[in-house]
Enzyme design. Structure first.
Site, short mmCIF file in Angstrom:
data_model
loop_
_atom_site.label_atom_id
_atom_site.label_comp_id
_atom_site.label_asym_id
_atom_site.label_seq_id
_atom_site.Cartn_x
_atom_site.Cartn_y
_atom_site.Cartn_z
N GLU A 111 0.84 -1.19 0.00
CA GLU A 111 0.00 0.00 0.00
C GLU A 111 0.87 1.24 0.00
O GLU A 111 2.11 1.15 0.03
CB GLU A 111 -0.95 -0.03 1.21
CG GLU A 111 -1.94 -1.18 1.15
CD GLU A 111 -2.95 -1.18 2.27
OE1 GLU A 111 -2.99 -0.19 3.04
OE2 GLU A 111 -3.70 -2.15 2.41
N HIS A 227 -8.55 9.91 3.54
CA HIS A 227 -8.24 8.84 2.59
C HIS A 227 -8.50 9.35 1.18
O HIS A 227 -9.52 9.99 0.93
CB HIS A 227 -9.10 7.61 2.87
CG HIS A 227 -8.58 6.35 2.24
ND1 HIS A 227 -8.66 6.14 0.88
CD2 HIS A 227 -7.95 5.28 2.76
CE1 HIS A 227 -8.12 4.95 0.61
NE2 HIS A 227 -7.69 4.42 1.73
N ARG A 273 -0.76 9.38 1.89
CA ARG A 273 -2.17 9.69 1.70
C ARG A 273 -2.47 11.18 1.65
O ARG A 273 -3.33 11.61 0.89
CB ARG A 273 -2.99 9.03 2.81
CG ARG A 273 -3.10 7.53 2.65
CD ARG A 273 -3.84 6.88 3.78
NE ARG A 273 -4.04 5.46 3.50
CZ ARG A 273 -4.57 4.60 4.36
NH1 ARG A 273 -4.97 5.02 5.55
NH2 ARG A 273 -4.72 3.33 4.03
N HIS A 330 -10.69 9.79 7.32
CA HIS A 330 -10.46 8.35 7.44
C HIS A 330 -9.89 7.96 8.80
O HIS A 330 -10.30 6.95 9.37
CB HIS A 330 -9.50 7.91 6.33
CG HIS A 330 -9.27 6.43 6.26
ND1 HIS A 330 -10.31 5.53 6.11
CD2 HIS A 330 -8.13 5.69 6.31
CE1 HIS A 330 -9.82 4.30 6.05
NE2 HIS A 330 -8.50 4.37 6.19
N ARG A 365 -0.85 8.68 9.45
CA ARG A 365 -0.69 7.24 9.65
C ARG A 365 -0.25 6.53 8.38
O ARG A 365 -0.81 6.74 7.31
CB ARG A 365 -2.02 6.63 10.13
CG ARG A 365 -1.97 5.11 10.25
CD ARG A 365 -3.27 4.57 10.80
NE ARG A 365 -4.40 4.77 9.92
CZ ARG A 365 -4.73 3.96 8.92
NH1 ARG A 365 -3.98 2.92 8.62
NH2 ARG A 365 -5.81 4.21 8.18
#
Length: 525
Positions: A111, A227, A273, A330, A365
């Site tokens: 990811e 997100h 992100r 998110h 994160r």
């Protein structure tokens, strides 16, 4: 009602804690909805752990720091990434069914912002469901789960300021008091304060608001992760499109087929992100549409069954190879300030999972570190409590109660969400934040923070929690005059060295003279 350990929340952190506690301890788990209605259960992507042949915890450590823009607690990140492989191994050996590859090893996906394939997943894109169902199947007889209890206050001993329990209402409006020497907030984040979000409807910042009202320190609330890819149709966010889709070869494109992330970041579609979210947000503001091109992914339906179902239910035909997307809130990197065990600034009160600010995530994160953090701190706090002597509370001391008259009415949930998205969303400005703060003061936020909530319905208590979370985010974002990770100020677009690892900390303080209650936010290293 008495418990040795009272856990508020029922996600992965809560259930890991309950599972790891000694079986001679009486454990009560409270959840305001049902045990399967939360962010953990909805989690698609997976759990990050350096178990690949070419991977190492030190690489996972560096990727976590880079994503968090070095705002992280270094010791906490080192402990998390070092223990991640053993946490996964323990779950697997206990019977948790992770997806396997053709060689019979755990399949490892990739990811955004990860330099190695290290994402373990279950059920394709249903990792949260896989883990939660496994943990529920392992629940022992000393654990009692009580659903549909909406906690409206923490009980604080008026003599020493320690937390001794919680007060909640059931579905019929009846008030229940739960007493415990160990009260754990594992109630999740506050994504629902925004108009567009991937979060479960239960993620309204309840634990953070309750802890703040009780006098606990709250930190890093300006760091909200948006997100990049929520399914977006007709102006509404309809569900999460996991970052794992881009990890498998999905690409972000405009309606004309132009690549969105080319030339923006060296990792392009797998950039951190906040960078991807801001890029998409700017294009949408220009009137363009953004899509996730999935034509390069073989067997999309079987690899991503949850996403396929979300698209089908929303009338999006994935056979066309394009999924319309938009960013949405998110994950919260901030929350109740804790140490590396999970202890808050109030004796007897703990926080784990997304409700806590542990320093793991820094300013942003890293993908698939959230379920991992829940597993890590659930286990760590259990080990600490297991080592403490058994404390009995047969006669609880008198507790402090919130007082004062509440304002007449609360704004609607929709209004709270729209104002936060507009004034304190993906890209912030001083003007917008001040406008949001003025509105919060207009509806008398300070009275809602201090007032008794005994008369509130569950819906009203939810809105009050959302307003407190909104207030903490807004004030924190005003204080931090730089951009870092999930916090982007258009008027202060660069990172500043003087802000590195400095936190905006909130604490509700009652002055000794008993006359002046003050709400203070300080900046601390």
């Amino acid at each position: 009602m008495h418990a040795d350990v009272l856990i508020i929340g029922s996600g992965v952190a809560a259930l890991q804690l309950a599972k790891k506690l000694r079986q001679d301890l009486n454990v009560i788990v409270l959840t305001k909805s049902t045990v399967r209605d939360g962010n953990s259960y909805l989690a698609q992507g997976g759990i990050a752990a350096a178990i690949g042949e070419n991977d190492h915890p030190s690489k996972h450590y560096m990727d976590t720091l880079e994503a968090g823009r070095f705002h992280n607690d270094l010791d906490a990140v080192m402990a998390l990434t070092s223990e991640a492989p053993s946490l996964i191994k323990s779950l697997f050996e206990d019977g948790c069914m992770f997806d396997m590859d053709s060689r019979g090893s755990m399949a490892l996906g990739r990811e955004g912002a990860h330099r190695e394939n290290r994402i373990v997943h279950g059920g394709g894109d249903a990792t949260g469901k896989t883990v939660i169902e496994f943990m529920l199947s392992k629940t022992s007889g000393n654990i009692r789960i009580i659903e549909n209890i909406h906690v409206i206050d923490l009980l604080v001993n008026e003599e020493d300021g320690s937390c001794i329990g919680a007060k909640g209402k059931d579905a019929h409006g009846k008030v229940h008091r739960f007493y415990s020497a160990h009260v754990v907030l594992a109630s999740g984040g506050c994504g629902q304060i925004y108009e567009y979000t991937s979060n479960a409807v239960t993620a309204t910042g309840d634990g953070i608001a309750l802890a703040y009202r009780a006098g606990a320190k709250i930190a890093d609330m300006e760091f909200i992760q948006f997100h990049p890819t929520l399914l977006y149709k007709e102006g509404k966010a309809l569900g999460l499109i996991s970052e794992a889709v881009r990890g498998e070869g999905g690409r972000l494109i405009t309606e004309d087929g132009e690549p969105v992330m080319e030339g923006i970041h060296q990792q392009e579609d797998l950039a951190p992100r906040h960078i991807v979210s801001q890029t998409i947000f700017n294009l949408l503001n220009e009137g363009k549409s953004v899509f996730l091109d999935i034509t390069a992914i073989e067997n999309f339906n079987s690899r991503f069954p949850t996403i396929t179902a979300i698209c089908e239910q929303s009338g999006v035909d994935i056979s066309l190879g394009r999924i319309p997307v938009s960013p949405g809130s998110h994950f919260l990197m901030g929350g109740i300030l804790t140490d590396l065990v999970g202890r808050s600034s109030i004796p007897g009160l703990y926080a784990i999972g997304e409700a806590a600010c542990t320093g793991i995530h820094g300013a942003n994160r890293l993908a698939s570190n959230s379920l991992l953090e829940g597993l890590f701190f659930g286990k760590r706090l259990a080990e600490w409590i297991n080592g403490q002597p058994l404390l009995t509370m047969a006669n609880p001391l008198r507790s402090l109660e919130q007082g004062g008259e509440a304002p007449v009415s609360l704004p609607a949930i929709g209004e709270i969400k729209r104002r936060m998205m507009k004034n304190a969303g993906i890209i912030k400005t001083k003007e917008g934040l001040l406008k949001q703060l003025a509105w919060l003061k207009e509806i008398q936020i300070e009275k809602w923070i201090k007032a008794s909530w005994d008369h509130l319905s569950p819906d009203e208590a939810t809105r009050a929690c959302m307003l407190i979370a909104s207030y903490l985010v807004t004030v924190s974002a005003l204080k931090r005059t730089e951009s870092r990770g999930g916090h982007f100020r258009e008027d202060f677009p660069a990172e500043k060295n003087e802000w590195l690892r400095k936190r905006v900390i909130h604490c509700l303080i009652t002055e000794k003279d008993g006359k002046n209650e003050q709400i203070k936010a300080e900046v601390a290293t």
